[in-house]
Design an enzyme around this catalytic site. Sequence first.
Site, PDB file in Angstrom:
ATOM      1  N   SER A 253       0.852  -1.184   0.000  1.00 32.09           N
ATOM      2  CA  SER A 253       0.000   0.000   0.000  1.00 32.09           C
ATOM      3  C   SER A 253       0.886   1.231   0.000  1.00 32.09           C
ATOM      4  O   SER A 253       2.115   1.123   0.035  1.00 32.09           O
ATOM      5  CB  SER A 253      -0.897   0.003   1.235  1.00 32.09           C
ATOM      6  OG  SER A 253      -0.122   0.373   2.364  1.00 32.09           O
ATOM      7  N   LYS A 254       0.234   2.377   0.002  1.00 28.67           N
ATOM      8  CA  LYS A 254       0.970   3.646  -0.003  1.00 28.67           C
ATOM      9  C   LYS A 254       1.980   3.738   1.136  1.00 28.67           C
ATOM     10  O   LYS A 254       2.989   4.416   1.006  1.00 28.67           O
ATOM     11  CB  LYS A 254      -0.028   4.800   0.156  1.00 28.67           C
ATOM     12  CG  LYS A 254      -0.593   5.268  -1.162  1.00 28.67           C
ATOM     13  CD  LYS A 254      -1.326   6.575  -0.934  1.00 28.67           C
ATOM     14  CE  LYS A 254      -2.623   6.570  -1.715  1.00 28.67           C
ATOM     15  NZ  LYS A 254      -3.616   7.503  -1.264  1.00 28.67           N
ATOM     16  N   ARG A 255       1.663   3.067   2.239  1.00 33.03           N
ATOM     17  CA  ARG A 255       2.585   3.112   3.371  1.00 33.03           C
ATOM     18  C   ARG A 255       3.973   2.635   2.985  1.00 33.03           C
ATOM     19  O   ARG A 255       4.966   2.987   3.601  1.00 33.03           O
ATOM     20  CB  ARG A 255       2.082   2.211   4.514  1.00 33.03           C
ATOM     21  CG  ARG A 255       0.987   2.791   5.338  1.00 33.03           C
ATOM     22  CD  ARG A 255       0.587   1.815   6.436  1.00 33.03           C
ATOM     23  NE  ARG A 255       0.123   0.543   5.870  1.00 33.03           N
ATOM     24  CZ  ARG A 255       0.775  -0.601   5.955  1.00 33.03           C
ATOM     25  NH1 ARG A 255       1.917  -0.678   6.587  1.00 33.03           N
ATOM     26  NH2 ARG A 255       0.293  -1.699   5.402  1.00 33.03           N
ATOM     27  N   HIS A 256       4.039   1.777   1.982  1.00 35.89           N
ATOM     28  CA  HIS A 256       5.339   1.232   1.582  1.00 35.89           C
ATOM     29  C   HIS A 256       6.084   2.154   0.636  1.00 35.89           C
ATOM     30  O   HIS A 256       7.135   1.792   0.124  1.00 35.89           O
ATOM     31  CB  HIS A 256       5.155  -0.142   0.922  1.00 35.89           C
ATOM     32  CG  HIS A 256       4.635  -1.177   1.864  1.00 35.89           C
ATOM     33  ND1 HIS A 256       3.337  -1.615   1.834  1.00 35.89           N
ATOM     34  CD2 HIS A 256       5.237  -1.840   2.876  1.00 35.89           C
ATOM     35  CE1 HIS A 256       3.166  -2.524   2.793  1.00 35.89           C
ATOM     36  NE2 HIS A 256       4.298  -2.672   3.433  1.00 35.89           N
ATOM     37  N   GLY A 257       5.530   3.329   0.386  1.00 36.32           N
ATOM     38  CA  GLY A 257       6.205   4.249  -0.531  1.00 36.32           C
ATOM     39  C   GLY A 257       5.457   4.263  -1.839  1.00 36.32           C
ATOM     40  O   GLY A 257       4.237   4.079  -1.875  1.00 36.32           O
TER      41      GLY A 257
END
Length: 489
Positions: A253-257
């Site tokens: 997800s976006k959390r991973h960049g």
Amino acid sequence: MSGAVRVRFAPSPTGYLHVGGARTAFFNWLFVRSEGGSFILRIEDTDVARSTQESLQAILESMRWLGMDWDEGPGKDGAAGPYFQSQRMEKYREFSSRLLASGHAYRCFCTREELEDRRAASLAEKGALKYDGRCERLSPEEVLSLEAGGRPCVVRFRVRSGVTSWQDEVKGRIEFSNSELDDFIITRSNGTPTYNFAAVVDDVTMQITHVIRGDEHISNTPRQILLYEALGEALPVFAHLPMILGPDGTKLSKRHGAVAISHYERQGFLPEAMANFLALLGWAYDGKREIFTREELVRKFSLERVSSNPSVFDQDKLIWMNGQYMRELPSSRRHEMVRRFLREEEGMNDVDTRGDWIDRIVDVVGDRMKVASQITELAGFFFEDRVRYDEKARELLLSGAGTSELLLKVAGRLESLKDYGAVSIEEAIRGLAGEMGLKAGELIHPARAALTGKTTSPGIFDVMTLLGRERCLSRLRDAADFAASERAS
Ligand code: GLU
């Protein structure tokens, strides 16, 4: 047309195309190009508030960039159109009426508040949280009078008892007990269809033969199968693709960049490499080979070789893979990619007014650059006014007692050169080292730190040439000052 393979990719235009969506689209594309058939791009834009024109354009743009052409969809009309759900409302109404008439669906007048109260009460008694079926038991007269009273209603699908199962092409046999499903809504009170219903109406009317999508949809599939059954339609093949995980083992997800395909495009990744990389997110040929041309992927792709286990999005591997493709590129294309990156992403406005200077830098950086954006980390010192010494360069400059003098000697030698070019610079530096009884490296290493701020760089004589004499002299002298003053203090 019967018998022909028809697949669809069905994005909602509520954001950009991300890695997971692109992988789903690409597996559909590879499958249909290997089997022969039609690839349909359907835009699921019934959520008017969240759907935007910009995100539609961004998705189409990323699809085109990755080379996934569609046979029917936006800009490509076909017999099964329109391809925007917002333009298919008539169809959803028609199918909803059909299900009401056949008794597979019923009107439900429960208000949100009533539903919430009953759910809370049920929860308190540790009961089920699903819809309690109250309106299912309304008599036709009650329905008529509620309707006549203008009370808003939704349409719910009547879930039969029993079990719903299918043979998933990727995951094998999957079974759900229908008691886990409640009588789900197919048409909201404002008349719009819910996802499950619209998807089935479209998949039926677009004659989709294979539904290939992410496994986050597995829990929707039994509802969709029940709708197919109620409509008397033959089921498509379902293939649910394994989840993509980030490096920490949680769903990507976006959390991973960065997960937007457009981000990778802007950073200078090559679409060929990106597509190759996406293909390996869940599919493998023999478990060893990783580099495939697009034609090879089309030839070798099959759903049987899609793993049912999650795959991990490994950015380092993507960079490595991009490097494999970069080294095959003609230098003119590498030049253009770097120029574009510097111009558009770094805001450098003199990219095109400096002759072939940038191209020569790209050439001396060579295969170390695996992605165009790496130019800043590999050669940023060419573009910056002042050098910043990294930790290792700092240590090196401060380590030897005579470093300051050495740097001044190098500067002096460069200053006196008649012809300032890579060959004569090399001769001069090696000559100087000989005269001083030093190994060339003893001059080169501190000079590199002084000129680039780092302890590794492209060939130092190329660096000296491309930096130009004036900048070399001032950097060498600054570093000499730095070495002297820091040691003194
Ligand atoms: N619009 C849905 C999504 O983006 C499509 C799901 C499907 O393929 O059925 O997840």
